[in-house]
Motif scaffolding. Sequence first.
Motif, PDB file in Angstrom:
ATOM      1  N   HIS A  65       0.829  -1.208   0.000  1.00  0.00           N
ATOM      2  CA  HIS A  65       0.000   0.000   0.000  1.00  0.00           C
ATOM      3  C   HIS A  65       0.863   1.259   0.000  1.00  0.00           C
ATOM      4  N   ILE A  66       1.913   1.255   0.817  1.00  0.00           N
ATOM      5  CA  ILE A  66       2.821   2.404   0.857  1.00  0.00           C
ATOM      6  C   ILE A  66       3.464   2.620  -0.515  1.00  0.00           C
ATOM      7  N   SER A  67       3.865   1.533  -1.142  1.00  0.00           N
ATOM      8  CA  SER A  67       4.500   1.623  -2.454  1.00  0.00           C
ATOM      9  C   SER A  67       3.530   2.171  -3.498  1.00  0.00           C
ATOM     10  N   ASP A  68       2.285   1.725  -3.465  1.00  0.00           N
ATOM     11  CA  ASP A  68       1.287   2.224  -4.416  1.00  0.00           C
ATOM     12  C   ASP A  68       1.083   3.731  -4.293  1.00  0.00           C
ATOM     13  N   ARG A  69       1.248   4.246  -3.081  1.00  0.00           N
ATOM     14  CA  ARG A  69       1.012   5.669  -2.827  1.00  0.00           C
ATOM     15  C   ARG A  69       2.276   6.520  -2.967  1.00  0.00           C
ATOM     16  N   THR A  70       3.410   5.880  -3.180  1.00  0.00           N
ATOM     17  CA  THR A  70       4.678   6.601  -3.249  1.00  0.00           C
ATOM     18  C   THR A  70       4.783   7.427  -4.533  1.00  0.00           C
ATOM     19  N   SER A  72       7.873   9.679  -6.397  1.00  0.00           N
ATOM     20  CA  SER A  72       9.238  10.205  -6.411  1.00  0.00           C
ATOM     21  C   SER A  72       9.732  10.256  -7.842  1.00  0.00           C
ATOM     22  N   ARG A  73      10.806  10.988  -8.075  1.00  0.00           N
ATOM     23  CA  ARG A  73      11.312  11.099  -9.448  1.00  0.00           C
ATOM     24  C   ARG A  73      11.917   9.781  -9.936  1.00  0.00           C
ATOM     25  N   PHE A  74      12.161   8.849  -8.995  1.00  0.00           N
ATOM     26  CA  PHE A  74      12.681   7.524  -9.373  1.00  0.00           C
ATOM     27  C   PHE A  74      11.557   6.507  -9.539  1.00  0.00           C
ATOM     28  N   GLY A  75      10.311   6.894  -9.230  1.00  0.00           N
ATOM     29  CA  GLY A  75       9.191   5.975  -9.357  1.00  0.00           C
ATOM     30  C   GLY A  75       8.646   5.528  -8.013  1.00  0.00           C
ATOM     31  N   ARG A  76       7.737   4.548  -8.081  1.00  0.00           N
ATOM     32  CA  ARG A  76       7.109   4.025  -6.861  1.00  0.00           C
ATOM     33  C   ARG A  76       7.885   2.863  -6.257  1.00  0.00           C
ATOM     34  N   PRO A  79      12.988   3.119  -5.606  1.00  0.00           N
ATOM     35  CA  PRO A  79      13.688   3.629  -4.412  1.00  0.00           C
ATOM     36  C   PRO A  79      13.792   2.616  -3.274  1.00  0.00           C
ATOM     37  N   TYR A  80      12.756   1.826  -3.085  1.00  0.00           N
ATOM     38  CA  TYR A  80      12.779   0.845  -2.001  1.00  0.00           C
ATOM     39  C   TYR A  80      13.795  -0.270  -2.279  1.00  0.00           C
ATOM     40  N   MET A  81      13.917  -0.632  -3.542  1.00  0.00           N
ATOM     41  CA  MET A  81      14.892  -1.669  -3.882  1.00  0.00           C
ATOM     42  C   MET A  81      16.316  -1.149  -3.722  1.00  0.00           C
ATOM     43  N   LEU A  82      16.550   0.091  -4.169  1.00  0.00           N
ATOM     44  CA  LEU A  82      17.880   0.686  -4.021  1.00  0.00           C
ATOM     45  C   LEU A  82      18.294   0.767  -2.562  1.00  0.00           C
ATOM     46  N   VAL A 200       1.227   7.285 -14.014  1.00  0.00           N
ATOM     47  CA  VAL A 200       0.383   6.177 -13.595  1.00  0.00           C
ATOM     48  C   VAL A 200      -0.577   6.686 -12.533  1.00  0.00           C
ATOM     49  N   ASP A 201      -1.804   6.170 -12.570  1.00  0.00           N
ATOM     50  CA  ASP A 201      -2.775   6.551 -11.544  1.00  0.00           C
ATOM     51  C   ASP A 201      -2.388   5.885 -10.232  1.00  0.00           C
ATOM     52  N   ARG A 202      -2.033   6.692  -9.237  1.00  0.00           N
ATOM     53  CA  ARG A 202      -1.574   6.164  -7.959  1.00  0.00           C
ATOM     54  C   ARG A 202      -2.739   5.975  -7.000  1.00  0.00           C
TER      55      ARG A 202
END
Length: 431
Positions: A65-70, A72-76, A79-82, A200-202
């Motif tokens: 859910h947090i990822s769907d709402r994220t 950032s200029r790097f995407g949703r 960033p979490y994977m990095l 993308v529709d977040r």
Amino acid sequence: MSNASFKSKLAYSSGNLSVNLMAQAFASYIVFYYVDVLGVEPGLISVAMVIHGIVNAVLNPLFGHISDRTSSRFGRRIPYMLFGMVPLAALFTAIWFPLGTGTEVFWYFLTIVLLYDILFVMVVLNYSALFPEMFTTMKERATVSSWRQMFGIVGMIIGVALPPLVYGNLGWGPMGAIFAGIALVFFIVMVSSSKEKTVVDREKIGFVESLKFTFSNKAFVLFVIGSFFVQFTFAMLPAAIPFFTKYVLGAEDASNTILLGAIFIAAIPCVYLWGRLVQKWGARKTVLIAVSIYALAMVPFVFVSSVAAAALAAAAIGIGLAGLLVLLDVLLSEIIDEDEQRTKVRREGMYFGMNGFIVKWGVSLQAVVLGLILEATGYKKDAVQAEAAVWGIRSMLSFIPFVALLIALVFFYLYPIRQTKSTTRSGDLEA
């Protein structure tokens, strides 16, 4: 990203080597290592695995859910994977270097595993959520899913079939460090070539409302129950094989490599075939065939008594297993597309998260079933086992997974999404 390049397909797919290497090494050997090697009570490890399952399960939909709402200029997802890759590799290594004695080992195990869960979910959930976004047609998904599973099978071979050879020569700790390093390399390759849609529709609604949307989707509910029972067998087989080879066949640790290797080596050429079949028949019909083949392949483990016979039976398992490895993410991607048609929002994170929430219980259930069977049938470490214990161990590779797969077959049969012959995008569906 439709019509992705071959390079990006290959690089994205390579991340599955890392996922399966860590996940399968953990699921296959952690109970055996802490119970049979370190001597921790089976009941304590079962408790730890249940706690692990609860935390891991809860983290999946929350992070999804947090990822769907994220935004950032790097995407949703990226960033979490990095952020998570390096600490994830470090924690995987730490699991295999236990500290303390007696019950201290249990508390160390529980602490490290919970930290590992956080990073594993952060990285792997977002990796999985990229799949239906980057690859939008049935042809692309079938192709990429086949490549992912080829890499995944290599990861399984490394993580499941090779450990007896590695820990036998270098020890368990160095094995963990080597595997963590391999996983990190392929995660870096995957992230460096992954791209997200810039528009993308977040997700905008809250967590509870998002859950309601998810469980109002009949196709998802039926899929995830079937997937749960399939994932339970995925966890049960490699976890039970070390006990099977040691106490039923009376073979050395190297025989684990033979049996597990037979499963995955047989699966490799079948992955491509299943990828072609899903394009021809659609996901639902193909998954029913794959589950049926997989279930029937369990039957010989009731009576096999030599390493050679067990290896042949294991190879038969690999045929059906390959199909399920290809199909599960394709089915879930169909569901996400259907949900977008209803809600006008792409919610890959929540769907993969809720899928993870439910199927992760399969790993915990496997650990509980294994522990209970060993306790109930009188298993004794490093001893000649009573007949009841031998049959209990046999059941973990035959009767128990067979029944689980029959249940899965019912739910996949009820799965309502059909692919038409004119379908070019898996979102073009009929119920």
